[in-house]
Design a protein around this motif. Structure first.
Motif, short mmCIF file in Angstrom:
data_model
loop_
_atom_site.label_atom_id
_atom_site.label_comp_id
_atom_site.label_asym_id
_atom_site.label_seq_id
_atom_site.Cartn_x
_atom_site.Cartn_y
_atom_site.Cartn_z
N GLU A 140 0.81 -1.21 0.00
CA GLU A 140 0.00 0.00 0.00
C GLU A 140 0.85 1.27 0.00
O GLU A 140 0.52 2.25 -0.64
CB GLU A 140 -0.94 0.02 1.21
N ARG A 141 1.97 1.21 0.71
CA ARG A 141 2.85 2.36 0.81
C ARG A 141 3.54 2.71 -0.51
O ARG A 141 3.77 3.86 -0.82
CB ARG A 141 3.90 2.16 1.90
N THR A 142 3.88 1.66 -1.29
CA THR A 142 4.74 1.90 -2.46
C THR A 142 4.05 1.65 -3.79
O THR A 142 4.68 1.67 -4.84
CB THR A 142 5.98 0.98 -2.38
N GLN A 143 2.75 1.45 -3.74
CA GLN A 143 2.01 1.03 -4.92
C GLN A 143 2.22 1.90 -6.16
O GLN A 143 2.51 1.40 -7.25
CB GLN A 143 0.52 0.99 -4.58
N GLU A 144 2.09 3.21 -5.98
CA GLU A 144 2.12 4.11 -7.14
C GLU A 144 3.49 4.18 -7.84
O GLU A 144 3.58 4.55 -8.99
CB GLU A 144 1.63 5.51 -6.75
N ARG A 145 4.54 3.79 -7.11
CA ARG A 145 5.87 3.83 -7.72
C ARG A 145 6.14 2.69 -8.68
O ARG A 145 7.06 2.72 -9.47
CB ARG A 145 6.95 3.77 -6.62
N ARG A 146 5.34 1.59 -8.57
CA ARG A 146 5.65 0.38 -9.33
C ARG A 146 4.82 0.29 -10.62
O ARG A 146 3.69 0.73 -10.67
CB ARG A 146 5.40 -0.86 -8.48
N ASP A 147 5.42 -0.34 -11.62
CA ASP A 147 4.69 -0.52 -12.88
C ASP A 147 3.72 -1.70 -12.77
O ASP A 147 3.74 -2.45 -11.79
CB ASP A 147 5.69 -0.74 -14.03
N ALA A 148 2.89 -1.84 -13.80
CA ALA A 148 1.81 -2.83 -13.77
C ALA A 148 2.31 -4.27 -13.57
O ALA A 148 1.69 -5.05 -12.86
CB ALA A 148 1.01 -2.74 -15.06
N LEU A 151 3.65 -4.83 -10.02
CA LEU A 151 2.47 -4.89 -9.16
C LEU A 151 1.78 -6.25 -9.27
O LEU A 151 1.39 -6.85 -8.27
CB LEU A 151 1.50 -3.78 -9.60
N ARG B 192 5.55 2.55 -21.83
CA ARG B 192 5.37 2.31 -20.39
C ARG B 192 4.37 1.19 -20.11
O ARG B 192 3.55 0.86 -20.95
CB ARG B 192 4.94 3.59 -19.69
N THR B 196 -2.80 -1.66 -16.31
CA THR B 196 -3.08 -2.93 -15.62
C THR B 196 -3.38 -4.11 -16.55
O THR B 196 -4.20 -4.00 -17.45
CB THR B 196 -4.25 -2.84 -14.61
#
Lengths: 205, 205
Positions: A140-148, A151, B192, B196
């Motif tokens: 939850e903390r790092t979600q937006e930094r990672r690509d699909a 993730l 990129r 999802t």
DNA sequence: GTTAGCATGTAAGGAGTTACATGATTTT
DNA sequence: AAAATCATGTAACTCCTTACATGCTAAC
């Protein structure tokens, strides 16, 4: 002072506790039982058997058929080996719900005391709960930094943990059900494996 | 002449290809990304970084702040390191769908060519199909000899393989869908990560 | 002011793999 | 008679872990 593992040794002990066998067959059975991604190599097995011989846990029974024939060696447990395996079966502490060791305990549950079985299943479940919690928080903390794809990899990892958890929950439920229906069961190490671990009642997470 | 693994090195290359980092952060990110059962130890990481330095894949950038302070080392990729990582991304052969290596390819799929991505996913799926077939055959032959718990262990193992297979099938379907909807995509290593990997249409086994 | 987290490392060793080397027995 | 499978082993090596050792920095 590691005192790590010895998983292979315990697995061998467990097989030989059922019946004497030679190395080649031990390998086949082990591969079938644990379904490792890479088959156990002889380069692991034979040195392990050698070490077990030295410790006095097993003895070899060479079939010296004619006299010139290649040795065919049947291994069997010594009383010391049996004692060591009994110790393994009685171990219901944290080491038994470790990732490395859980499998080698579960595989021999049919010969394990019902109370120990339950302790191990519950311990394993708790261990996975902790792991899931940590991973979920991290995600939850790092979600937006990672690509699909990254993730998706993490999501699948989490899902795998969740699945093992629900598998354990089902097993625990069926263990509890069994021990309550049969009047006292606790000390019967010799009771044969119960009539299938009834995985019909799905305790889905 | 083993030429085994180097998984850790590739993972480090992949992280540093995104941004320079110091060891401590590499470890945290790696643990988060791969969710290993045991966290990667410093005893693995630092010697690995040392080896990569010697190979000239990375360079260190010591923040010699005052003069007496403990070194804080930021690692970054050299051109050779970048080249080595590009090679890794281009590798779409059998080694990429190996159990050990599949993860470290998947993790960097966002920077992988779409055609290579598909090849790896399909290769991995085929690999698992073969494994499942072998296990299933084996299980049928020896079923009656095994107790309920051993059987359950094997069943759960098979089910896990089946689940990974259906996961792969879903991913393959969404890869195919994407590449057909967008007119030509093949060479865009830089596109990129797609919005999802649409894992809604479940191709359940 | 002490605990938790940031930060870097080394030495010893465990557990297994790959590659090599050999030979017997069964099936096709 | 060839191929597959049964059967046993060794040497070199890889990768990683544990346990140890050190010190800084932010938060409570």
């Amino acid at each position: 002072m590691a005192r790590r593992s010895g998983v292979l040794e315990m697995a061998v002990l467990g097989l030989l506790n059922e019946a004497p066998m030679h190395g080649y067959e031990i390998r086949k059975r082990l591969n079938a039982l644990f379904g490792w991604s890479r088959a156990l190599s002889y380069g692991s097995l034979y040195p392990c058997l050698k070490a077990m011989l030295q410790k006095g846990w097993i003895s070899e029974d060479t079939t010296a058929a004619g006299s010139r024939r290649r040795a065919k060696i049947v291994y069997r447990l010594t009383p010391e080996g049996e004692a060591r395996f009994a110790e393994h079966l009685a171990e219901g502490g944290p080491s038994a719900w470790d990732d490395d060791r859980f499998g080698v305990h579960f595989a021999f549950f049919a010969r394990t005391d019902a109370a120990v079985r339950l302790r191990i299943l519950e311990g394993r479940l708790r261990r996975l709960e902790e792991r899931l919690e940590r991973v979920r928080a991290q995600l939850e903390r790092t979600q937006e930094r990672r690509d699909a794809y990254a993730l998706e990899l993490q999501r699948y990892g989490m899902e795998s943990v969740e699945r093992e958890m629900s598998w354990l929950s089902r097993l625990i439920a069926s263990e509890r059900h069994r021990s309550s229906s049969s009047t006292s069961n606790t000390t019967s190490t010799q009771r044969r494996g119960p009539g299938t671990p009834t995985h019909d009642n799905g305790v889905a997470t």
